[in-house]
Write an enzyme that holds these catalytic residues in place. Structure first.
Site, PDB file in Angstrom:
ATOM      1  N   GLU A   1      -6.490   4.112  18.254  1.00 18.82           N
ATOM      2  CA  GLU A   1      -6.458   5.472  17.712  1.00 18.82           C
ATOM      3  C   GLU A   1      -6.627   6.530  18.785  1.00 18.82           C
ATOM      4  OE1 GLU A   1      -8.381   8.002  13.978  1.00 18.82           O
ATOM      5  OE2 GLU A   1      -9.074   5.951  14.367  1.00 18.82           O
TER       6      GLU A   1
ATOM      7  N   ARG B   1      -0.109   9.017   1.757  1.00 16.80           N
ATOM      8  CA  ARG B   1      -1.480   9.503   1.667  1.00 16.80           C
ATOM      9  C   ARG B   1      -1.617  11.023   1.573  1.00 16.80           C
ATOM     10  NH1 ARG B   1      -4.376   5.399   6.035  1.00 16.80           N
ATOM     11  NH2 ARG B   1      -4.387   3.586   4.653  1.00 16.80           N
TER      12      ARG B   1
ATOM     13  N   HIS C   1      -7.783  10.261   3.927  1.00 17.77           N
ATOM     14  CA  HIS C   1      -7.560   9.159   2.989  1.00 17.77           C
ATOM     15  C   HIS C   1      -7.899   9.645   1.589  1.00 17.77           C
ATOM     16  CE1 HIS C   1      -7.618   5.250   1.081  1.00 17.77           C
ATOM     17  NE2 HIS C   1      -7.133   4.722   2.179  1.00 17.77           N
TER      18      HIS C   1
ATOM     19  N   GLU D   1       0.843  -1.196   0.000  1.00 17.35           N
ATOM     20  CA  GLU D   1       0.000   0.000   0.000  1.00 17.35           C
ATOM     21  C   GLU D   1       0.876   1.241   0.000  1.00 17.35           C
ATOM     22  OE1 GLU D   1      -3.296  -0.096   2.729  1.00 17.35           O
ATOM     23  OE2 GLU D   1      -3.527  -2.252   2.548  1.00 17.35           O
TER      24      GLU D   1
ATOM     25  N   HIS E   1      -9.810  10.474   7.788  1.00 17.38           N
ATOM     26  CA  HIS E   1      -9.709   9.032   7.990  1.00 17.38           C
ATOM     27  C   HIS E   1      -9.111   8.633   9.335  1.00 17.38           C
ATOM     28  CE1 HIS E   1      -9.391   4.840   6.973  1.00 17.38           C
ATOM     29  NE2 HIS E   1      -8.071   4.842   7.011  1.00 17.38           N
TER      30      HIS E   1
ATOM     31  N   ARG F   1       0.437   8.573   9.130  1.00 17.15           N
ATOM     32  CA  ARG F   1       0.463   7.115   9.277  1.00 17.15           C
ATOM     33  C   ARG F   1       0.536   6.400   7.932  1.00 17.15           C
ATOM     34  NH1 ARG F   1      -3.315   3.048   9.095  1.00 17.15           N
ATOM     35  NH2 ARG F   1      -5.079   4.474   8.853  1.00 17.15           N
TER      36      ARG F   1
ATOM     37  N   ASP G   1     -14.633  11.307  22.154  1.00 17.88           N
ATOM     38  CA  ASP G   1     -15.128  11.448  23.528  1.00 17.88           C
ATOM     39  C   ASP G   1     -14.160  10.905  24.570  1.00 17.88           C
ATOM     40  OD1 ASP G   1     -17.934  12.442  22.848  1.00 17.88           O
ATOM     41  OD2 ASP G   1     -17.777  10.624  21.654  1.00 17.88           O
TER      42      ASP G   1
END
Length: 334
Positions: A280, A195, A147, A31, A256, A291, A126
């Site tokens: 995350e 990205r 993304h 990727e 993303h 990332r 939250d």
């Protein structure tokens, strides 16, 4: 992460996660930003779903684990420099206090604070906010990743469907309306650039040509290959009238992932005693400002294991000076 990745991957394989393979040899893909094929996958393009379901089934089998569904984290309870519990709302919006010797926040990122995001509707930061109210150190919240390739139209819930970077890893080409493969001039890695670079290049194309999206072309692959390698993407696109074996997929960048979060050390410990953060919601520092694809799942399993081992080796040192139970709070005793 590098040193402990293999052991953690072997561990979840032994637990029952079935990564895609041929004749016992695990299949790898490449990727964006990666120089080699090094990414494992399940069900073609449903790795996270497969891993999560397997782990959840293992949780359900444990008699010593209680699962409370449809519960919303409100705040972290503290006593001095220690976390001692949390306040949550149940499915009827009733507040509940849960005391605990150790607390792990795995509440995800901040995606749905943005208008356009691939994240589920509940991912609104939250847990990070609760940590901030408890004066827990948070860092790098400005590092938000978009993304490059999400389907242009969201679902009924407002969530944007992700067209995996693995599609470009298997030869997918980004094109504008003039059929130009514009990424070849944007970066030496072309369509497999990191990205942020791909997202910026797409936005520039959209501005330059005054168009709402660009296209991802994977039509040079056979239908059989696409159905087997990307069953989730193939079926979702077909539901929307897009036959990816024949036509290009309309895509655009959307929010993303958040690289920042609750600052943790190598054992997932936060700045508040007895409070941990993983996934995350945490900022381990592994991802820097941008990332790389699939490193988030690897980070999750590596640091979750580190977290569990630290809890197992330190929990018995704590004094039990509160009652560890849950109770409904009424207006009278709030």
């Amino acid at each position: 992460v590098v040193e402990e990745a293999r052991d953690n991957i072997d561990n979840i394989i032994n637990m029952g996660v079935k990564f895609d393979s041929i004749n016992g040899r695990i299949l790898l893909t490449r990727e964006g930003g990666h120089s080699k094929k090094r990414i494992l996958h399940c069900g073609g393009d449903a790795t996270g779903n497969h891993v999560t379901k397997l782990l959840y089934s293992r949780i359900s089998d444990r008699s010593n684990i209680r699962v409370m569904n449809n519960v919303f984290l409100c705040d972290i309870l503290t006593k001095g420099e220690n976390a001692i519990g949390v306040v949550v709302l149940d499915s009827k919006d009733r507040p509940i206090i849960i005391y605990a010797k150790k607390i792990v926040l795995a509440t995800g990122g901040v995606g749905r604070v943005f208008r356009n995001s691939t994240n589920a509707g509940c991912i609104t930061g939250d847990g990070i906010a609760a940590a901030m109210r408890a004066n827990v150190e948070v860092t790098d919240m400005e590092f938000v990743q978009f993304h490059p390739t999400a389907m242009v139209h969201p679902s009924e819930t407002g969530r944007y469907f992700l067209i995996s970077e693995a599609v470009r890893g298997e030869g997918g080409i980004l094109r504008n309306r003039k059929w130009d493969a514009f990424m070849k001039n944007a970066h030496p890695l072309g369509d497999l650039a990191p990205r942020d670079i791909v997202s910026r290049a797409i936005i520039e194309e959209m501005k330059k040509e005054d168009i709402p999206n660009v296209y991802l072309d994977i039509t040079h692959k056979s239908r059989k290959f696409l159905m087997e390698r990307f069953p989730t993407i193939y079926n979702e696109c077909m539901k929307r009238g897009i036959d990816i074996a024949k036509v290009w997929i309309p895509v655009m960048p959307v929010q993303h992932y958040c690289m920042g979060g609750i600052k943790t050390d190598i054992d997932a410990r936060t700045s508040l005693n007895n409070l941990y953060a993983i996934g995350e919601a945490a900022c381990t520092g592994v991802h820097g400002a941008n990332r790389l694809a699939s490193n988030s799942l690897l980070e999750c399993i590596v640091f979750a294991k580190k977290c569990a081992l630290d809890i197992n080796t330190t929990i018995y040192d704590l004094k039990r000076d509160v009652v560890y139970t849950d109770e409904h709070i009424t207006e009278e005793n709030t």
